[in-house]
Design a protein around this motif. Structure first.
Motif, PDB file in Angstrom:
ATOM      1  N   LEU A 239     -21.197  -3.793 -34.895  1.00  0.00           N
ATOM      2  CA  LEU A 239     -20.822  -2.378 -34.905  1.00  0.00           C
ATOM      3  C   LEU A 239     -19.648  -2.119 -35.850  1.00  0.00           C
ATOM      4  O   LEU A 239     -19.702  -1.239 -36.704  1.00  0.00           O
ATOM      5  CB  LEU A 239     -20.459  -1.941 -33.481  1.00  0.00           C
ATOM      6  CG  LEU A 239     -19.933  -0.517 -33.333  1.00  0.00           C
ATOM      7  CD1 LEU A 239     -21.080   0.466 -33.425  1.00  0.00           C
ATOM      8  CD2 LEU A 239     -19.228  -0.356 -31.991  1.00  0.00           C
ATOM      9  N   HIS A 240     -18.571  -2.897 -35.685  1.00  0.00           N
ATOM     10  CA  HIS A 240     -17.341  -2.577 -36.416  1.00  0.00           C
ATOM     11  C   HIS A 240     -17.305  -3.179 -37.815  1.00  0.00           C
ATOM     12  O   HIS A 240     -16.765  -2.590 -38.736  1.00  0.00           O
ATOM     13  CB  HIS A 240     -16.123  -3.074 -35.635  1.00  0.00           C
ATOM     14  CG  HIS A 240     -15.892  -2.338 -34.364  1.00  0.00           C
ATOM     15  ND1 HIS A 240     -15.637  -0.998 -34.322  1.00  0.00           N
ATOM     16  CD2 HIS A 240     -15.890  -2.746 -33.075  1.00  0.00           C
ATOM     17  CE1 HIS A 240     -15.472  -0.605 -33.070  1.00  0.00           C
ATOM     18  NE2 HIS A 240     -15.630  -1.649 -32.290  1.00  0.00           N
TER      19      HIS A 240
ATOM     20  N   ARG B 289     -13.470   5.445 -30.675  1.00  0.00           N
ATOM     21  CA  ARG B 289     -14.431   4.346 -30.616  1.00  0.00           C
ATOM     22  C   ARG B 289     -14.262   3.397 -31.784  1.00  0.00           C
ATOM     23  O   ARG B 289     -14.573   2.217 -31.689  1.00  0.00           O
ATOM     24  CB  ARG B 289     -15.855   4.892 -30.571  1.00  0.00           C
ATOM     25  CG  ARG B 289     -16.245   5.428 -29.219  1.00  0.00           C
ATOM     26  CD  ARG B 289     -17.734   5.397 -29.026  1.00  0.00           C
ATOM     27  NE  ARG B 289     -18.414   6.303 -29.917  1.00  0.00           N
ATOM     28  CZ  ARG B 289     -18.674   7.571 -29.611  1.00  0.00           C
ATOM     29  NH1 ARG B 289     -18.312   8.057 -28.456  1.00  0.00           N
ATOM     30  NH2 ARG B 289     -19.307   8.341 -30.468  1.00  0.00           N
TER      31      ARG B 289
ATOM     32  N   VAL C  40     -21.217 -10.737 -27.332  1.00  0.00           N
ATOM     33  CA  VAL C  40     -20.124 -11.080 -28.238  1.00  0.00           C
ATOM     34  C   VAL C  40     -20.369 -10.503 -29.630  1.00  0.00           C
ATOM     35  O   VAL C  40     -19.445 -10.033 -30.289  1.00  0.00           O
ATOM     36  CB  VAL C  40     -19.933 -12.620 -28.310  1.00  0.00           C
ATOM     37  CG1 VAL C  40     -18.880 -12.993 -29.330  1.00  0.00           C
ATOM     38  CG2 VAL C  40     -19.539 -13.149 -26.954  1.00  0.00           C
TER      39      VAL C  40
ATOM     40  N   ARG D 221     -11.255   1.174 -30.634  1.00  0.00           N
ATOM     41  CA  ARG D 221     -11.564   0.258 -29.530  1.00  0.00           C
ATOM     42  C   ARG D 221     -12.339  -0.938 -30.025  1.00  0.00           C
ATOM     43  O   ARG D 221     -13.337  -0.792 -30.717  1.00  0.00           O
ATOM     44  CB  ARG D 221     -12.430   0.967 -28.490  1.00  0.00           C
ATOM     45  CG  ARG D 221     -11.712   1.930 -27.648  1.00  0.00           C
ATOM     46  CD  ARG D 221     -12.678   2.462 -26.612  1.00  0.00           C
ATOM     47  NE  ARG D 221     -12.226   3.759 -26.170  1.00  0.00           N
ATOM     48  CZ  ARG D 221     -13.035   4.774 -25.873  1.00  0.00           C
ATOM     49  NH1 ARG D 221     -14.336   4.624 -25.961  1.00  0.00           N
ATOM     50  NH2 ARG D 221     -12.547   5.914 -25.476  1.00  0.00           N
ATOM     51  N   GLY D 222     -11.890  -2.095 -29.625  1.00  0.00           N
ATOM     52  CA  GLY D 222     -12.619  -3.303 -30.005  1.00  0.00           C
ATOM     53  C   GLY D 222     -12.298  -3.753 -31.417  1.00  0.00           C
ATOM     54  O   GLY D 222     -12.345  -4.936 -31.717  1.00  0.00           O
TER      55      GLY D 222
ATOM     56  N   GLU E  97     -22.116  -7.891 -30.476  1.00  0.00           N
ATOM     57  CA  GLU E  97     -22.253  -6.435 -30.508  1.00  0.00           C
ATOM     58  C   GLU E  97     -21.135  -5.762 -31.312  1.00  0.00           C
ATOM     59  O   GLU E  97     -21.387  -4.952 -32.208  1.00  0.00           O
ATOM     60  CB  GLU E  97     -22.219  -5.940 -29.066  1.00  0.00           C
ATOM     61  CG  GLU E  97     -22.944  -4.685 -28.820  1.00  0.00           C
ATOM     62  CD  GLU E  97     -23.011  -4.403 -27.333  1.00  0.00           C
ATOM     63  OE1 GLU E  97     -23.823  -3.576 -26.944  1.00  0.00           O
ATOM     64  OE2 GLU E  97     -22.254  -5.022 -26.549  1.00  0.00           O
TER      65      GLU E  97
ATOM     66  N   ARG F  51     -17.429  -0.023 -23.081  1.00  0.00           N
ATOM     67  CA  ARG F  51     -16.668   1.066 -23.713  1.00  0.00           C
ATOM     68  C   ARG F  51     -15.501   0.507 -24.496  1.00  0.00           C
ATOM     69  O   ARG F  51     -15.173   0.993 -25.566  1.00  0.00           O
ATOM     70  CB  ARG F  51     -16.148   2.031 -22.648  1.00  0.00           C
ATOM     71  CG  ARG F  51     -17.234   2.848 -22.033  1.00  0.00           C
ATOM     72  CD  ARG F  51     -16.722   4.171 -21.476  1.00  0.00           C
ATOM     73  NE  ARG F  51     -17.864   4.912 -20.954  1.00  0.00           N
ATOM     74  CZ  ARG F  51     -18.079   5.110 -19.657  1.00  0.00           C
ATOM     75  NH1 ARG F  51     -17.223   4.660 -18.765  1.00  0.00           N
ATOM     76  NH2 ARG F  51     -19.145   5.767 -19.266  1.00  0.00           N
ATOM     77  N   SER F  52     -14.854  -0.518 -23.949  1.00  0.00           N
ATOM     78  CA  SER F  52     -13.674  -1.062 -24.627  1.00  0.00           C
ATOM     79  C   SER F  52     -14.037  -1.728 -25.947  1.00  0.00           C
ATOM     80  O   SER F  52     -13.172  -1.992 -26.764  1.00  0.00           O
ATOM     81  CB  SER F  52     -12.941  -2.053 -23.721  1.00  0.00           C
ATOM     82  OG  SER F  52     -13.593  -3.304 -23.749  1.00  0.00           O
ATOM     83  N   LYS F  53     -15.327  -2.005 -26.144  1.00  0.00           N
ATOM     84  CA  LYS F  53     -15.747  -2.570 -27.421  1.00  0.00           C
ATOM     85  C   LYS F  53     -15.918  -1.478 -28.465  1.00  0.00           C
ATOM     86  O   LYS F  53     -16.148  -1.779 -29.629  1.00  0.00           O
ATOM     87  CB  LYS F  53     -17.102  -3.258 -27.271  1.00  0.00           C
ATOM     88  CG  LYS F  53     -17.099  -4.521 -26.482  1.00  0.00           C
ATOM     89  CD  LYS F  53     -18.509  -5.098 -26.543  1.00  0.00           C
ATOM     90  CE  LYS F  53     -18.770  -6.022 -25.391  1.00  0.00           C
ATOM     91  NZ  LYS F  53     -20.190  -6.411 -25.349  1.00  0.00           N
ATOM     92  N   GLY F  54     -15.893  -0.231 -28.034  1.00  0.00           N
ATOM     93  CA  GLY F  54     -16.067   0.871 -28.978  1.00  0.00           C
ATOM     94  C   GLY F  54     -17.508   1.303 -29.130  1.00  0.00           C
ATOM     95  O   GLY F  54     -17.843   1.993 -30.075  1.00  0.00           O
ATOM     96  N   LEU F  55     -18.366   0.892 -28.203  1.00  0.00           N
ATOM     97  CA  LEU F  55     -19.767   1.301 -28.289  1.00  0.00           C
ATOM     98  C   LEU F  55     -19.900   2.787 -27.975  1.00  0.00           C
ATOM     99  O   LEU F  55     -19.103   3.347 -27.237  1.00  0.00           O
ATOM    100  CB  LEU F  55     -20.606   0.518 -27.274  1.00  0.00           C
ATOM    101  CG  LEU F  55     -20.609  -0.990 -27.408  1.00  0.00           C
ATOM    102  CD1 LEU F  55     -21.423  -1.596 -26.282  1.00  0.00           C
ATOM    103  CD2 LEU F  55     -21.190  -1.402 -28.738  1.00  0.00           C
ATOM    104  N   SER F  56     -20.933   3.404 -28.541  1.00  0.00           N
ATOM    105  CA  SER F  56     -21.164   4.812 -28.238  1.00  0.00           C
ATOM    106  C   SER F  56     -21.768   4.920 -26.844  1.00  0.00           C
ATOM    107  O   SER F  56     -22.396   3.985 -26.355  1.00  0.00           O
ATOM    108  CB  SER F  56     -22.114   5.409 -29.265  1.00  0.00           C
ATOM    109  OG  SER F  56     -23.370   4.795 -29.156  1.00  0.00           O
TER     110      SER F  56
END
Lengths: 313, 370
Positions: free
Chosen positions: B131-132, B97, B125, B100-101, B127, A216-221
């Motif tokens: 995503l971002h 979201r 790592v 975050r990250g 991921e 979650r802290s990575k921003g994943l859905s």
């Protein structure tokens, strides 16, 4: 010895054990193949003559050794009842039972996994409660009764599926599939209930673990957390259950085949047992045992993919 | 608060934050009226005993509060520039979201359980990068190798295909840091990043974090119960007790001029060679449970200087020096009596000394009566 060699040895020993067990069990229970063939009117001479012909008059150990020796060469003898090679009889029935069990497996996994995830996702909410009630019913209802209801509803009332007319796969795969869908569903329902409950519990356990917080802290859905991070961890115990239950699926299909009058192992095995058709019973039991053992072996292998910690050494 | 850190832009600004337990008749506050700010490139240490709310506070900065808790009052603003500051306490999950990250990243306490055991290190790592930042698989893998080098992991290429269980605790925490800094966040929150590791590894991990701060200018919030570790890493320290900040100041303020009896108690509890042979000081009692917290100062029941007013009213955080605040009636009274700011500081230093000695004496009697 490496892992595979050790597995093979245990596999062999298990099969041997099963074979010995069926062999002795069927000799201990009352009943006699010669009597079953000739009927109760037969004279003692006739019976003795037939027994000599069938080889059932020889000492048990000799019979067993003889059978085992031939079985090693894939010769399972001749059926006492049908006077045909056991192997041929079995092979002709394999497609029915195996396709039924596999279809039931596919249906149960494909339905249970999304339902389990849904239940875990909506923990404590409406869907969770509904699924929980549904699985209660699924567990409580015997599959033969479910089969009868399915025939009544989908076969006789709605007429979506043909009932009691099995079409071999070689003739028409579509019709064959149609003829085994209902029994497969009946077989799958209790399995679905078990898998859903398992998956829900393990998913909920997993969702509380630290790595989910990291994800979650990575921003994943939430979606990718559930389907990628959690599911792979939650599937491990589920795979075990699916594997163990495959044997149950085979056993269940023996009964369901009777309900749907499918020409599978079920009818063959029941006839064989009734007639004390030793070679046929032994051949069938051996085949079912080997299938279950192989499935379990595949389950073990799948652990490796799911949990890299398990080293197959 | 006095205008400390005026030149530097605040990257994180928490104002009067209150976090409560949900679904109870009496509203229990886990974090109660906390105000904090972190400037660009600054390292803020938050120190306190277990159960003081420091982890919950850190999770709130990412919008990752446990389901049982909610923000009820106060604001959390994050932004590398003032005009693009975002209210984290108001954002929808989807907007959170994206932060975050990418903007705010976190390193968690236990590297053994914080990584997913069934996914490769490489996947975990890359991921965030994919995503971002929209990296392709190959780009992300190349960047991951860079990150592994940056956090001092050997054989970075091989690591991509390995699983967490193949790594030691220290290596895993380096991986955690690599994951956190992957998208070059403006703020890195480290919640007890070295607690689960042995001492030599602790030093290495701190070194990695220091490098990241110096090279990338990342602001860091370091949460720990270990004052020594905080002193090594941080520019400023906030001492937390029972959901509130009781003292905040520069490292020098906290270590050389501690004003709050709790801070002094904490400092006295650090073992030092000069105290060899003496019993190590410990603050009597424990952090009060949520339902035991009172209207007054939460430290009063454990404080040997507690006065009548301490139990009735909550002391406010008041300046006792430049950029140094504390919430204690004792200190504030001193300030009022002397009326002169500079003298207060000197005087306070004196008080600090006295406090230190008396607390040792008190501990002596405690031991004797036992």
């Amino acid at each position: 010895m490496n892992y595979y060699a050790r597995r093979l040895v245990t596999l062999f020993l298990t099969v041997l054990f099963v074979v010995v067990l069926t062999f002795t069990a069927f000799r201990i229970i009352p009943g006699n193949p010669a009597l079953a063939i000739l009927g109760t009117e037969a004279s003692n001479e006739q019976i003795a003559l037939l027994e000599a012909k069938l080889g059932t008059d020889r000492p048990l150990l000799v019979q067993f050794g003889h059978w085992l020796g031939n079985a090693a060469l894939l010769d399972f003898g001749e059926s006492l009842r049908f006077s045909e090679p056991v192997l041929k009889l079995i092979v002709s029935r394999v497609p029915v039972t195996l396709s039924l069990a596999l279809l039931a497996l596919v249906i149960s996994v494909c339905t249970a996994v999304p339902l389990g995830i849904l239940a875990a996702k909506s923990h404590g909410k409406k869907w969770d409660a509904l699924i929980s009630i549904g699985t209660q019913f699924g567990l409580a209802i015997p599959s033969f009764w479910m089969g009868i209801i399915l025939i009544l509803v989908f076969g006789l009332t709605l007429r979506w599926f043909s009932v009691s007319s099995y079409v071999p796969w070689s003739e028409s795969p579509i019709l064959a599939l149609k003829s085994i869908v209902l029994p497969a569903v009946a077989l799958a329902i209790p399995q679905i209930a078990v898998i859903v409950r398992y998956l829900r519990t393990t998913m909920l356990e997993q969702l509380n673990l630290d790595y989910v917080r990291t994800a979650r802290s990575k921003g994943l859905s939430e979606r990718s957390i559930q389907y990628i991070h959690v599911l792979k961890n939650a599937l491990l115990p589920v795979i075990t259950i699916v594997g163990i239950n495959f044997g149950e699926l085979l056993a269940g299909s023996l009964v369901i085949e009777q309900v749907f009058t499918l020409p599978g192992f079920g009818s063959l095995l029941i006839t064989a047992i009734g007639n004390r058709d030793y070679p046929l019973v032994q051949g069938l039991v051996l085949l079912i045992a080997v299938t279950v053992i192989i499935i379990n072996f595949i389950v073990d292998l799948s652990y490796r993919w799911l949990d890299p910690k398990i080293r197959l050494k | 608060m006095v205008g400390n850190q005026v030149e530097r832009q605040k990257i994180l600004d928490i104002r009067n934050l209150r976090i409560e337990l949900k679904g109870r008749r009496e509203r229990l506050a886990v974090v109660d009226g906390v105000s904090l700010s972190v400037s660009q490139g600054e390292t803020l240490g938050i120190v306190g005993e277990s159960g003081c709310g420091k982890s919950v506070l850190s999770l709130s900065m990412l919008g990752l509060l446990p389901k049982a808790m909610e923000i009820n009052g106060g604001e959390i603003w994050y932004g590398e520039r003032e005009d693009e500051a975002q209210p984290l306490h108001l954002l929808k999950p989807k907007e959170l979201r994206k932060i975050r990250g990418r903007e705010v990243a976190m390193v968690f306490q236990d590297p053994m359980s914080s990584l997913n055991n069934s996914l490769t290190i490489g996947y975990q790592v890359t991921e965030g990068l994919r995503l971002h930042l929209g990296y392709s698989r190959q780009e992300a893998a190349a960047q991951a190798i860079e990150l592994f080098r940056k956090v001092g992991l050997a054989r970075p290429e091989k690591l991509l295909k390995e699983y967490p269980h193949q790594l030691s605790g220290g290596m895993r925490q380096r991986v955690m840091i690599a994951i956190a800094i992957a998208c070059n966040p403006g703020l890195l929150i480290a919640d007890e990043p070295t607690t689960a590791l042995d001492v030599t590894i602790q030093a290495q991990i701190l070194e990695v974090m220091r490098q990241i701060r110096d090279q990338d200018g990342t602001s860091i919030v370091l949460i720990s119960h270990d004052l020594g570790l905080i002193a090594e890493m941080c520019d400023r320290i906030a001492v937390m007790y029972a959901g509130r900040i009781v003292e905040e100041g520069s490292v020098a303020d906290i270590f050389d001029r501690p004003r709050h009896p709790y801070t002094i108690g904490l400092l006295n509890s650090i073992p030092s060679p000069s105290h060899k042979g003496h019993r190590l000081h410990s603050i009597p009692g424990a952090v009060p449970a949520l339902h035991e917290r009172s209207v007054g100062c939460n430290f009063a029941p454990r404080c040997q200087y507690a006065m009548e007013c301490c139990r009735i009213e909550q002391p406010k955080l008041s300046p006792v020096g430049f950029g140094h605040t504390t919430s204690c009636f004792l200190v504030v009274e001193e300030g009022v009596r002397k009326g002169d700011n500079r003298n207060t500081a000197d005087r306070a230093e004196g008080t600090g000394e006295v406090l230190y000695e008396t607390s040792v004496a008190a501990e002596g009697t405690g031991a004797a009566s036992r």
